[in-house]
Motif scaffolding. Structure first.
Motif, PDB file in Angstrom:
ATOM      1  N   ILE A  39      56.454  37.350  52.345  1.00 36.45           N
ATOM      2  CA  ILE A  39      57.342  36.204  52.566  1.00 36.45           C
ATOM      3  C   ILE A  39      57.556  35.531  51.210  1.00 36.45           C
ATOM      4  CG2 ILE A  39      57.601  33.981  53.770  1.00 36.45           C
ATOM      5  CD1 ILE A  39      55.532  35.048  55.842  1.00 36.45           C
ATOM      6  N   GLY A  40      58.790  35.552  50.722  1.00 36.16           N
ATOM      7  CA  GLY A  40      59.111  34.889  49.460  1.00 36.16           C
ATOM      8  C   GLY A  40      58.907  35.741  48.222  1.00 36.16           C
ATOM      9  N   ASP A  43      60.019  35.427  41.859  1.00 32.61           N
ATOM     10  CA  ASP A  43      59.482  35.808  40.559  1.00 32.61           C
ATOM     11  C   ASP A  43      58.048  36.349  40.693  1.00 32.61           C
ATOM     12  OD1 ASP A  43      60.118  35.798  37.836  1.00 32.61           O
ATOM     13  OD2 ASP A  43      58.752  34.121  37.512  1.00 32.61           O
ATOM     14  N   GLY A  45      56.349  36.921  43.530  1.00 34.57           N
ATOM     15  CA  GLY A  45      56.231  37.934  44.568  1.00 34.57           C
ATOM     16  C   GLY A  45      56.500  39.323  44.024  1.00 34.57           C
ATOM     17  N   PRO A 105      57.522  28.983  47.295  1.00 35.63           N
ATOM     18  CA  PRO A 105      57.118  27.804  46.532  1.00 35.63           C
ATOM     19  C   PRO A 105      56.010  27.035  47.276  1.00 35.63           C
ATOM     20  CG  PRO A 105      59.504  27.935  46.711  1.00 35.63           C
ATOM     21  CD  PRO A 105      58.959  28.974  47.626  1.00 35.63           C
ATOM     22  N   ASP A 106      55.316  26.161  46.563  1.00 38.50           N
ATOM     23  CA  ASP A 106      54.102  25.519  47.100  1.00 38.50           C
ATOM     24  C   ASP A 106      54.338  24.769  48.419  1.00 38.50           C
ATOM     25  OD1 ASP A 106      53.717  26.274  44.491  1.00 38.50           O
ATOM     26  OD2 ASP A 106      52.959  24.344  43.796  1.00 38.50           O
ATOM     27  N   LYS A 127      48.588  30.737  44.851  1.00 32.24           N
ATOM     28  CA  LYS A 127      48.072  29.439  44.448  1.00 32.24           C
ATOM     29  C   LYS A 127      49.235  28.560  44.029  1.00 32.24           C
ATOM     30  CE  LYS A 127      49.028  28.966  40.701  1.00 32.24           C
ATOM     31  NZ  LYS A 127      50.311  29.009  39.946  1.00 32.24           N
ATOM     32  N   MET A 210      66.682  26.240  54.826  1.00 33.30           N
ATOM     33  CA  MET A 210      65.417  26.945  55.064  1.00 33.30           C
ATOM     34  C   MET A 210      64.569  26.964  53.787  1.00 33.30           C
ATOM     35  SD  MET A 210      63.946  28.313  57.646  1.00 33.30           S
ATOM     36  CE  MET A 210      62.728  29.531  58.136  1.00 33.30           C
ATOM     37  N   TYR A 227      62.149  29.046  40.922  1.00 29.75           N
ATOM     38  CA  TYR A 227      61.220  28.837  39.812  1.00 29.75           C
ATOM     39  C   TYR A 227      61.041  27.366  39.415  1.00 29.75           C
ATOM     40  CZ  TYR A 227      58.354  29.321  35.785  1.00 29.75           C
ATOM     41  OH  TYR A 227      57.310  29.181  34.935  1.00 29.75           O
ATOM     42  N   PHE A 229      61.389  24.661  40.966  1.00 25.76           N
ATOM     43  CA  PHE A 229      60.813  23.733  41.965  1.00 25.76           C
ATOM     44  C   PHE A 229      59.530  23.110  41.428  1.00 25.76           C
ATOM     45  CE2 PHE A 229      58.805  27.833  42.735  1.00 25.76           C
ATOM     46  CZ  PHE A 229      57.471  27.469  42.813  1.00 25.76           C
ATOM     47  N   HIS A 246      44.200  27.687  38.469  1.00 22.94           N
ATOM     48  CA  HIS A 246      43.499  28.770  37.773  1.00 22.94           C
ATOM     49  C   HIS A 246      42.279  28.224  37.013  1.00 22.94           C
ATOM     50  CE1 HIS A 246      46.383  31.872  38.670  1.00 22.94           C
ATOM     51  NE2 HIS A 246      47.371  31.240  38.072  1.00 22.94           N
TER      52      HIS A 246
HETATM   53  N1  LIG Z   1      48.838  33.620  40.689  1.00 20.39           N
HETATM   54  C1  LIG Z   1      49.641  33.450  39.665  1.00 20.39           C
HETATM   55  O1  LIG Z   1      49.300  33.733  38.522  1.00 20.39           O
HETATM   56  C2  LIG Z   1      51.036  32.927  39.905  1.00 20.39           C
HETATM   57  C3  LIG Z   1      52.009  33.080  38.912  1.00 20.39           C
HETATM   58  C4  LIG Z   1      53.294  32.583  39.164  1.00 20.39           C
HETATM   59  C5  LIG Z   1      53.573  31.930  40.354  1.00 20.39           C
HETATM   60  N2  LIG Z   1      52.598  31.795  41.289  1.00 20.39           N
HETATM   61  C6  LIG Z   1      52.894  31.066  42.555  1.00 20.39           C
HETATM   62  O2  LIG Z   1      53.846  31.787  43.307  1.00 20.39           O
HETATM   63  C7  LIG Z   1      54.663  30.901  44.073  1.00 20.39           C
HETATM   64  C8  LIG Z   1      56.125  31.244  43.867  1.00 20.39           C
HETATM   65  O3  LIG Z   1      56.491  31.002  42.523  1.00 20.39           O
HETATM   66  P1  LIG Z   1      57.717  31.770  41.851  1.00 20.39           P
HETATM   67  O4  LIG Z   1      57.715  31.440  40.417  1.00 20.39           O
HETATM   68  O5  LIG Z   1      57.698  33.190  42.246  1.00 20.39           O
HETATM   69  O6  LIG Z   1      58.960  31.055  42.534  1.00 20.39           O
HETATM   70  P2  LIG Z   1      60.376  31.678  42.903  1.00 20.39           P
HETATM   71  O7  LIG Z   1      61.266  30.544  43.175  1.00 20.39           O
HETATM   72  O8  LIG Z   1      60.779  32.687  41.874  1.00 20.39           O
HETATM   73  O9  LIG Z   1      60.066  32.507  44.242  1.00 20.39           O
HETATM   74  C9  LIG Z   1      59.878  31.900  45.484  1.00 20.39           C
HETATM   75  C10 LIG Z   1      60.620  32.737  46.527  1.00 20.39           C
HETATM   76  O10 LIG Z   1      60.398  32.193  47.819  1.00 20.39           O
HETATM   77  C11 LIG Z   1      61.639  32.222  48.512  1.00 20.39           C
HETATM   78  N3  LIG Z   1      61.602  31.255  49.620  1.00 20.39           N
HETATM   79  C12 LIG Z   1      61.713  29.906  49.583  1.00 20.39           C
HETATM   80  N4  LIG Z   1      61.604  29.388  50.818  1.00 20.39           N
HETATM   81  C13 LIG Z   1      61.418  30.444  51.657  1.00 20.39           C
HETATM   82  C14 LIG Z   1      61.220  30.566  53.053  1.00 20.39           C
HETATM   83  N5  LIG Z   1      61.241  29.500  53.861  1.00 20.39           N
HETATM   84  N6  LIG Z   1      61.060  31.799  53.576  1.00 20.39           N
HETATM   85  C15 LIG Z   1      61.087  32.907  52.795  1.00 20.39           C
HETATM   86  N7  LIG Z   1      61.274  32.853  51.451  1.00 20.39           N
HETATM   87  C16 LIG Z   1      61.424  31.634  50.891  1.00 20.39           C
HETATM   88  C17 LIG Z   1      62.662  31.904  47.447  1.00 20.39           C
HETATM   89  O11 LIG Z   1      63.967  32.242  47.834  1.00 20.39           O
HETATM   90  C18 LIG Z   1      62.125  32.752  46.299  1.00 20.39           C
HETATM   91  O12 LIG Z   1      62.597  34.064  46.371  1.00 20.39           O
HETATM   92  C19 LIG Z   1      54.284  29.492  43.627  1.00 20.39           C
HETATM   93  O13 LIG Z   1      53.464  28.900  44.567  1.00 20.39           O
HETATM   94  C20 LIG Z   1      53.542  29.710  42.328  1.00 20.39           C
HETATM   95  O14 LIG Z   1      52.552  28.743  42.049  1.00 20.39           O
HETATM   96  C21 LIG Z   1      51.355  32.293  41.094  1.00 20.39           C
END
Ligand SMILES: NC(=O)c1ccc[n+]([C@@H]2O[C@H](COP(=O)([O-])OP(=O)(O)OC[C@H]3O[C@@H](n4cnc5c(N)ncnc54)[C@H](O)[C@@H]3O)[C@@H](O)[C@H]2O)c1
Length: 426
Positions: A39-40, A43, A45, A105-106, A127, A210, A227, A229, A246
């Motif tokens: 889900i999601g 970046d 994912g 997103p968080d 996280k 959504m 991103y 957000f 982290h």
């Molecule tokens: N563990 C790590 O090292 C690490 C690194 C980067 C990001 N993250 C975490 O990953 C999460 C996402 O960050 P990101 O940079 O990939 O953001 P992003 O905006 O690139 O990706 C988030 C995705 O979720 C989708 N989304 C939003 N609402 C949704 C819903 N209701 N149902 C389905 N999809 C939905 C968006 O369209 C998008 O594709 C954050 O919580 C971030 O903290 C973790």
């Protein structure tokens, strides 16, 4: 300088998660397939989904995103036909799915995780675990109630050099540790462009309502979305939650402590004028009864990389994803330090693979994963308290047992958020 090798580490490590995960990897049977959905897949994912897909015991079944190009991209990565959904509840309806990855997103971590637990699925949730303290506690409760394996995506816990450092510190290897400096600094001046990823007009491929979900309604704004957000309180907590999840996580783990007893915070978005809200300068202090932990967040000056430093009476251990070093201290009236300089190399990519493996292995063994939901929650609590103190520019007293802020109603209200209808935190 003494080098600690990977072999030394695996021979001596008491860090149960890593060694157990490594040994289980060797005995995996080809028939033990885990049916999985994501889900999601934005970046982040798409950094972790390909790692899941590479595991021999993973079978992708479905992908879900509210942004069609990302949905198609994640489906194409599966190299097999998978179901595609815009609404994560439809993905959770699929009975054959054993586990889901939540990389939204968080502000969209709590509900999909809780609903996945209710649907009998295990969860790898990125996280920071939650957007608020109350959400995080509900996530822990859901995991326990439905007996689910929930791993928080704080992958540093799976890094062999992080585990070795924690073991060394807990065994007194650098002497008594009464101060830990954690942080994340970079120079992101002059800020971020609003249309870096999406155009000004609402793209027809994006379901904005959504995407907002339980967050307050605002008209579409590309800067609030993919991103970026991270720089808005409605969806995230800035670098405090982004990197605190982290580095404060490892600090709290090494301390073997659940929660601080008091928190002070100061800072703001002083210099970057791009419309974001979260601080570009932030200093937070945590009291852990016998250890002070500081958090330094800067988006306007990097100086040098100092992500996490343990200040021990016999030596200083500085750790990052590429390894740690120990610099011995010389006591007053002594000519020689009591310990040798030491270093151990690390590999962030390897930690990530091990973290995913740890989750998959726990899905089979039903053991608690190394970044169990409760650990993710307690670390997120530290981050949220840091942000609440910073936003109010004052000190707070924290009752970790009751998860309450004492004597400060305004701060206590910030432990949860109202959800926009029809979403409910249950
Ligand atoms: N563990 C790590 O090292 C690490 C690194 C980067 C990001 N993250 C975490 O990953 C999460 C996402 O960050 P990101 O940079 O990939 O953001 P992003 O905006 O690139 O990706 C988030 C995705 O979720 C989708 N989304 C939003 N609402 C949704 C819903 N209701 N149902 C389905 N999809 C939905 C968006 O369209 C998008 O594709 C954050 O919580 C971030 O903290 C973790």
């Amino acid at each position: 300088m003494k080098q600690i090798s990977r072999r030394d580490f695996t021979r001596t490590s008491v860090a149960a998660g890593a060694s157990a995960a490594l040994s289980r990897m060797r005995i995996l049977g080809a028939n033990d397939r885990i049916n999985i959905g994501i889900i999601g897949p934005g970046d982040r994912g798409m950094q972790i989904w390909p790692i899941f897909l590479k595991q021999p015991d993973v079978a992708p079944v479905a992908v879900c995103d509210v942004y069609q190009p990302y949905l198609s991209r994640a489906a194409a990565a599966c190299n097999t036909k998978v179901a595609t959904h815009e609404d994560f509840r439809r993905l959770l309806d699929i009975k054959e799915i054993d586990a889901v990855v939540v990389a939204t997103p968080d502000h969209w971590h709590a509900l999909p995780t809780i609903m996945a637990c209710q649907a009998g699925k295990d969860v790898y949730c990125e996280k920071p675990l939650s957007l608020t303290v109350v959400e995080g506690r509900k996530m822990v409760e859901a995991a326990r109630k439905h007996n689910r394996v929930v791993q928080t995506g704080s992958q540093q816990r799976s890094g062999p050099h992080y585990q070795q450092a924690v073991k060394l510190i807990q065994e007194g290897g650098i002497g008594a540790v009464h101060k830990i400096s954690a942080g994340f600094t970079r120079n992101a001046m002059p800020g971020f462009k609003h249309e870096e990823i999406l155009s000004k007009e609402l793209p027809k491929e994006l379901n904005w309502d959504m995407w907002l979900g339980p967050a307050p309604y605002v008209p579409y704004d590309p800067f609030r979305c993919l991103y970026h957000f991270r720089w808005f309180w409605d969806y995230s907590g800035g670098q405090m939650t982004n990197w605190g999840a982290h580095n404060l996580d490892i600090a709290r783990w090494a301390l073997n402590a659940k929660s601080p007893t008091a928190v002070s915070g100061f800072g703001g978005r002083y210099e970057i004028k791009d419309g974001g809200q979260t601080p570009d300068v932030q200093e937070v202090l945590y009291n852990f009864n016998g250890c002070v932990v500081s958090w330094s967040g800067r988006e306007v000056n990097r100086t040098r990389d100092e992500y996490l430093v343990f200040h021990g009476a016999k030596g200083t251990l500085s750790i990052m994803r590429n390894g740690f070093t120990i610099a011995p201290e010389i006591w007053r009236k002594k000519e020689q330090p009591e310990i040798e300089p030491m270093q151990m190399k690390g590999n962030g990519g390897e930690s990530q693979v091990l973290h995913i493996r740890n989750f998959l292995d726990c899905v089979k063994s039903r053991q608690r994963p190394i970044a169990d939901v409760e650990e993710g929650h307690l670390t997120a609590v530290m981050c949220h308290l840091g942000n609440i103190a910073t936003r109010l520019q004052r000190s707070l007293k924290w009752n970790g047992e009751k998860e309450e802020i004492a004597g400060d109603k305004e701060a206590a209200q910030m432990l949860s958020r109202p959800y926009r209808k029809p979403w409910k935190l249950e």
